[in-house]
Scaffold this active site. Structure first.
Site, PDB file in Angstrom:
ATOM      1  N   GLY A  13       0.902  -1.260  -0.033  1.00  0.00           N
ATOM      2  CA  GLY A  13      -0.096  -0.013   0.161  1.00  0.00           C
ATOM      3  C   GLY A  13       0.946   1.117  -0.068  1.00  0.00           C
ATOM      4  N   ARG A  81       4.385 -16.395  -6.202  1.00  0.00           N
ATOM      5  CA  ARG A  81       3.016 -16.897  -6.175  1.00  0.00           C
ATOM      6  C   ARG A  81       2.151 -15.946  -6.767  1.00  0.00           C
ATOM      7  NH1 ARG A  81      -1.267 -16.547  -2.657  1.00  0.00           N
ATOM      8  NH2 ARG A  81      -2.441 -18.663  -2.106  1.00  0.00           N
ATOM      9  N   ASP A 119       6.286  -5.432   5.257  1.00  0.00           N
ATOM     10  CA  ASP A 119       6.813  -6.912   5.599  1.00  0.00           C
ATOM     11  C   ASP A 119       6.572  -7.663   4.395  1.00  0.00           C
ATOM     12  OD1 ASP A 119       3.837  -6.583   5.976  1.00  0.00           O
ATOM     13  OD2 ASP A 119       4.016  -8.436   7.219  1.00  0.00           O
ATOM     14  N   GLY A 120       5.319  -7.413   3.549  1.00  0.00           N
ATOM     15  CA  GLY A 120       5.066  -8.348   2.211  1.00  0.00           C
ATOM     16  C   GLY A 120       5.958  -8.248   1.177  1.00  0.00           C
ATOM     17  N   THR A 121       6.437  -6.644   1.095  1.00  0.00           N
ATOM     18  CA  THR A 121       7.221  -6.499   0.064  1.00  0.00           C
ATOM     19  C   THR A 121       8.660  -7.291   0.358  1.00  0.00           C
ATOM     20  OG1 THR A 121       6.120  -4.381  -0.589  1.00  0.00           O
ATOM     21  CG2 THR A 121       8.555  -4.666  -1.038  1.00  0.00           C
ATOM     22  N   THR A 141       5.270   2.374   6.022  1.00  0.00           N
ATOM     23  CA  THR A 141       3.866   1.849   6.246  1.00  0.00           C
ATOM     24  C   THR A 141       3.193   2.852   7.286  1.00  0.00           C
ATOM     25  OG1 THR A 141       2.302   0.337   7.586  1.00  0.00           O
ATOM     26  CG2 THR A 141       4.537   0.390   8.218  1.00  0.00           C
ATOM     27  N   ASP A 143       0.911   1.801   9.259  1.00  0.00           N
ATOM     28  CA  ASP A 143       0.600   1.146  10.564  1.00  0.00           C
ATOM     29  C   ASP A 143       1.740   1.293  11.540  1.00  0.00           C
ATOM     30  OD1 ASP A 143      -1.696   0.572   8.771  1.00  0.00           O
ATOM     31  OD2 ASP A 143      -0.701  -1.499   8.145  1.00  0.00           O
ATOM     32  N   ASP A 145       4.057  -0.778  11.981  1.00  0.00           N
ATOM     33  CA  ASP A 145       3.986  -2.246  12.516  1.00  0.00           C
ATOM     34  C   ASP A 145       5.249  -3.231  12.018  1.00  0.00           C
ATOM     35  OD1 ASP A 145       3.241  -2.636  10.011  1.00  0.00           O
ATOM     36  OD2 ASP A 145       1.458  -3.840  10.459  1.00  0.00           O
ATOM     37  N   ARG A 178     -23.397  14.395  20.906  1.00  0.00           N
ATOM     38  CA  ARG A 178     -23.506  12.885  20.198  1.00  0.00           C
ATOM     39  C   ARG A 178     -22.433  12.090  20.737  1.00  0.00           C
ATOM     40  NH1 ARG A 178     -25.136  14.772  14.138  1.00  0.00           N
ATOM     41  NH2 ARG A 178     -27.420  14.363  14.125  1.00  0.00           N
ATOM     42  N   MET A 185      -7.402   3.187  10.555  1.00  0.00           N
ATOM     43  CA  MET A 185      -6.663   1.998   9.855  1.00  0.00           C
ATOM     44  C   MET A 185      -5.774   1.770  10.839  1.00  0.00           C
ATOM     45  SD  MET A 185      -6.006   2.874   5.853  1.00  0.00           S
ATOM     46  CE  MET A 185      -7.277   2.148   4.585  1.00  0.00           C
ATOM     47  N   ARG A 187      -4.441  -1.772  10.569  1.00  0.00           N
ATOM     48  CA  ARG A 187      -4.289  -3.330  10.414  1.00  0.00           C
ATOM     49  C   ARG A 187      -4.554  -3.907  11.991  1.00  0.00           C
ATOM     50  NH1 ARG A 187      -3.619  -5.708   5.614  1.00  0.00           N
ATOM     51  NH2 ARG A 187      -1.934  -4.289   4.773  1.00  0.00           N
ATOM     52  N   GLU A 238      -9.281  -0.347  13.417  1.00  0.00           N
ATOM     53  CA  GLU A 238     -10.168  -1.212  12.475  1.00  0.00           C
ATOM     54  C   GLU A 238      -9.935  -2.468  12.863  1.00  0.00           C
ATOM     55  OE1 GLU A 238      -8.776  -0.894   8.537  1.00  0.00           O
ATOM     56  OE2 GLU A 238      -6.629  -1.470   9.012  1.00  0.00           O
ATOM     57  N   ARG A 282     -22.964   8.392  15.876  1.00  0.00           N
ATOM     58  CA  ARG A 282     -22.631   8.308  14.586  1.00  0.00           C
ATOM     59  C   ARG A 282     -21.191   7.749  14.338  1.00  0.00           C
ATOM     60  NH1 ARG A 282     -27.172   9.787  14.214  1.00  0.00           N
ATOM     61  NH2 ARG A 282     -28.179  11.556  13.314  1.00  0.00           N
ATOM     62  N   ARG A 291      -3.998   7.497   4.247  1.00  0.00           N
ATOM     63  CA  ARG A 291      -2.878   7.337   3.529  1.00  0.00           C
ATOM     64  C   ARG A 291      -2.393   8.216   2.316  1.00  0.00           C
ATOM     65  NH1 ARG A 291      -3.757   1.145   2.210  1.00  0.00           N
ATOM     66  NH2 ARG A 291      -3.324   1.791  -0.128  1.00  0.00           N
TER      67      ARG A 291
HETATM   68  O1  F6P Z   1      -1.140  -1.362   5.661  1.00  0.00           O
HETATM   69  C1  F6P Z   1      -1.658  -0.207   5.401  1.00  0.00           C
HETATM   70  C2  F6P Z   1      -3.142  -0.284   5.267  1.00  0.00           C
HETATM   71  O2  F6P Z   1      -3.645   0.665   4.897  1.00  0.00           O
HETATM   72  C3  F6P Z   1      -3.994  -0.565   6.583  1.00  0.00           C
HETATM   73  O3  F6P Z   1      -3.960   0.199   7.528  1.00  0.00           O
HETATM   74  C4  F6P Z   1      -5.004  -1.222   5.985  1.00  0.00           C
HETATM   75  O4  F6P Z   1      -5.818  -2.067   6.763  1.00  0.00           O
HETATM   76  C5  F6P Z   1      -4.897  -1.830   4.624  1.00  0.00           C
HETATM   77  O5  F6P Z   1      -3.596  -1.220   4.208  1.00  0.00           O
HETATM   78  C6  F6P Z   1      -5.925  -1.249   3.440  1.00  0.00           C
HETATM   79  O6  F6P Z   1      -5.424  -2.037   2.450  1.00  0.00           O
HETATM   80  P1  F6P Z   1      -6.075  -1.634   0.805  1.00  0.00           P
HETATM   81  O7  F6P Z   1      -5.366  -0.265   0.509  1.00  0.00           O
HETATM   82  O8  F6P Z   1      -5.606  -2.624   0.084  1.00  0.00           O
HETATM   83  O9  F6P Z   1      -7.478  -1.336   1.102  1.00  0.00           O
END
Ligand code: F6P
Length: 364
Positions: A13, A81, A119-121, A141, A143, A145, A178, A185, A187, A238, A282, A291
């Site tokens: 992302g 993959r 981490d995925g990259t 990121t 996040d 994390d 309210r 976000m 994760r 989230e 609400r 982002r």
């Molecule tokens: O890892 C970054 C992030 O924005 C997370 O906070 C969120 O859960 C996820 O990516 C959203 O992913 P996508 O852009 O695929 O909707």
């Protein structure tokens, strides 16, 4: 081997500061080391499809302040993959296309890759190292994390954006008396919500690391109303979950490194509070707003430092390393440090205790 040509890609992302890294790498490579830099489009997808072009100084001029990435990115293309379609039963077919990527690297005579991602990259880079292609990772990121680094660029911008949004919810919440639930976000990590929640003075902060109780949250909100505070702000990650329940998943992205896309817990919390207390609630889901946009100055500095360090250690002969920021020091660690686990908020983190001391509830 002398480094003469390097490839750079952004994977996963996007986040604010990616362009600042690209600029830092390219300018230092061209002006300081006389090295040619090649931009790979859309993460590993560009290596698979041979979409590679030389980055000249003018391509990276004026991008320091821009959000997103001029190279494009992709959080689905894992060369080991790679999704190529569905079989007759509708099941996805994956192929290993690392050889195609290696052929692209060879064709452009790239001596190393700088991979900017999460981490995925970094996980996607592993087969390249096995194939003898040196990769230097730069962690990104919102996040925050990534294991091995205290902070990654993009995080400070994201929590600034989230904080300013929560500030705006304050005035409308107060006017209408309210309960406003804002879903953020992050994760599985609560860093973004913890920082934005604390910075905005949110009354309740719900984190993935601290499972919460809906009755406790409702009672806390009710007690605020009884004490004359006519409104409440709830910053809800989230990935936060009710005690004993699973996280709320919005949908799945089958080809992604992390397949689940979280979302929906904010509305769940708002409805539960309304039912239990009768208060008007609400929900706001901040989503990808967090982002986007230009990086804040601190992220521009950090991203520029990361790019400079990545290039510097590469030129000094480092192999398979990932840039880090620990304490005040920019350093590096093994590239695979980040793979397979996430850096979560410890339950005894000082910010949690500080938030409690100003009467913030974590819904326990
Ligand atoms: O890892 C970054 C992030 O924005 C997370 O906070 C969120 O859960 C996820 O990516 C959203 O992913 P996508 O852009 O695929 O909707």
């Amino acid at each position: 081997m002398a480094i003469k040509r390097i490839g750079v890609l952004t994977g996963g992302g996007d986040c604010p500061g990616l362009n600042a890294v690209i600029r830092s790498v390219a300018k230092a490579a061209i002006y300081r080391y006389g090295v040619r830099v090649f931009g790979i489009e859309d993460g590993f997808q560009g290596l698979i499809e041979d979409r590679v072009g030389e980055l000249m100084s003018l391509h990276v001029s004026g991008i320091l302040t821009r959000g997103g990435t001029i190279l494009g990115t992709n959080n689905r293309a894992d060369p080991a993959r790679y999704y190529v379609g569905d079989d007759a039963d509708g099941e996805p077919i994956f192929e290993n296309v690392v050889d195609r990527c290696v052929a692209t690297v060879d064709k452009h005579q790239l001596d190393a890759l700088i991979v900017i991602g999460g981490d995925g990259t970094m996980a996607c880079a592993a087969p390249f190292i096995d194939a003898g292609i040196n990769c230097i990772g730069v962690p990104k990121t919102i996040d925050n994390d990534i294991v091995g680094t205290d902070i990654s660029f993009g995080f400070t911008t994201a929590y600034t954006t989230a904080t300013l949004s929560l500030d705006r919810l304050h005035s409308t919440a107060a006017s209408h008396h309210r309960v406003m639930v804002c879903e953020l976000m992050g994760r599985n990590a609560g860093w973004l919500t913890l920082h934005a929640g604390l910075a905005s003075g949110s009354d309740v902060i719900l984190l993935p690391e601290i499972p919460f109780d809906l009755d406790a949250v409702s009672k806390f909100v009710e007690s605020r109303t009884q004490r004359g505070r006519g409104f409440s702000i709830i910053a809800c990650a989230e990935g936060a979950a009710v005690k004993g329940e699973d996280q709320v998943v919005a949908f799945h992205v089958g080809q992604s490194h992390h397949t689940a896309r979280l979302g929906g817990i904010g509305e769940h919390v708002a409805q539960a509070i309304a039912e239990r207390t009768g208060l008007e609630t609400r929900t706001t889901v901040l989503g990808h707003v967090q982002r986007g946009g230009p990086p804040v100055p601190a992220d521009r500095v950090l991203a520029t430092q990361f790019g400079y360090h990545a290039l510097g250690i590469l030129m000094d002969g480092a192999k398979s390393r990932m840039v880090t920021s620990c304490g005040d020091r920019i350093g590096d660690t093994g590239l695979m440090t980040a793979v397979g686990s996430q850096r979560l908020v410890p339950r005894d983190h000082p910010l949690i205790d500080i938030a409690r001391s100003v009467r913030t509830s974590f819904g326990e």
